[in-house]
Design a protein around this motif. Structure first.
Motif, PDB file in Angstrom:
ATOM      1  N   TYR A 145       0.983  -1.311   0.112  1.00  0.00           N
ATOM      2  CA  TYR A 145       0.031  -0.075  -0.039  1.00  0.00           C
ATOM      3  C   TYR A 145       0.714   1.413  -0.030  1.00  0.00           C
ATOM      4  O   TYR A 145       0.534   2.340  -0.616  1.00  0.00           O
ATOM      5  N   PHE A 146       1.946   1.101   0.861  1.00  0.00           N
ATOM      6  CA  PHE A 146       2.573   2.304   0.990  1.00  0.00           C
ATOM      7  C   PHE A 146       4.213   2.511   0.532  1.00  0.00           C
ATOM      8  O   PHE A 146       4.609   3.687   0.657  1.00  0.00           O
ATOM      9  N   HIS A 147       4.515   1.703  -0.317  1.00  0.00           N
ATOM     10  CA  HIS A 147       5.976   1.633  -0.536  1.00  0.00           C
ATOM     11  C   HIS A 147       5.902   1.326  -2.300  1.00  0.00           C
ATOM     12  O   HIS A 147       5.942   2.107  -3.397  1.00  0.00           O
ATOM     13  N   TRP A 148       5.859  -0.111  -2.350  1.00  0.00           N
ATOM     14  CA  TRP A 148       5.937  -0.928  -3.840  1.00  0.00           C
ATOM     15  C   TRP A 148       4.944  -1.464  -3.969  1.00  0.00           C
ATOM     16  O   TRP A 148       4.338  -2.403  -3.039  1.00  0.00           O
ATOM     17  N   GLN A 149       4.311  -1.683  -5.136  1.00  0.00           N
ATOM     18  CA  GLN A 149       3.379  -2.430  -5.516  1.00  0.00           C
ATOM     19  C   GLN A 149       4.115  -3.907  -5.623  1.00  0.00           C
ATOM     20  O   GLN A 149       4.813  -4.086  -6.363  1.00  0.00           O
TER      21      GLN A 149
END
Length: 152
Positions: free
Chosen positions: A119-123
């Motif tokens: 969610y908050f860095h990398w897919q």
């Protein structure tokens, strides 16, 4: 996607946990990890719902209130993950935890970490042929959609 995330966080994971809890001795650590995973999934569902609604209206997902909310969620989840690490250490040091408790709690903690990163860095979830081609071609993960949309 938002309906699947909401279903997983509100129904599926709690049902699986209840089923496992009826068969194995699970305790407070695995329950805490379950709660963190479920809250993350519900927050993820909220993001995907807002995104779905914005796309349906041909709008961009913007708004300072939305940005602030997800920025706060990111910090909250960092704290929750750190707390899970402390709880795991305490559970091991205190002793008496069943193997099922440690496996379930550690597995849910790992899932929480992966959801946080997703969610908050990398897919890290690639489930369509075009996404897989992107990953193979660029040999790196994309920035998370939430981060790209909200520039947080």
């Amino acid at each position: 996607l938002w309906t699947l995330e909401a279903f997983n966080g509100l129904v599926w994971f709690p049902l699986i946990y209840a089923w496992l809890g009826a068969r194995f001795r699970l305790g407070w650590f695995s329950l805490a990890a379950l709660i963190v995973v479920c809250v993350m999934l519900v927050v993820g569902a909220a993001y995907w719902f807002l995104k779905w609604r914005a796309v349906g209206r041909s709008e961009r997902l913007t708004g300072e209130g939305v940005r602030r909310a997800f920025r706060a969620a990111r910090w909250l989840f960092r704290g929750m993950l750190a707390l899970l690490g402390v709880l795991l250490a305490a559970r091991i040091a205190r002793g008496g935890a069943s193997l099922a408790e440690l496996v379930a709690g550690s597995g849910l903690t790992l899932l929480a970490v992966l959801e946080y990163v997703n969610y908050f860095h990398w897919q890290i979830s690639y489930d369509s042929p075009s996404e897989i081609r992107y990953l193979l071609r660029h040999r790196r993960f994309k920035r998370a959609t939430l981060v790209r949309d909200l520039e947080i």
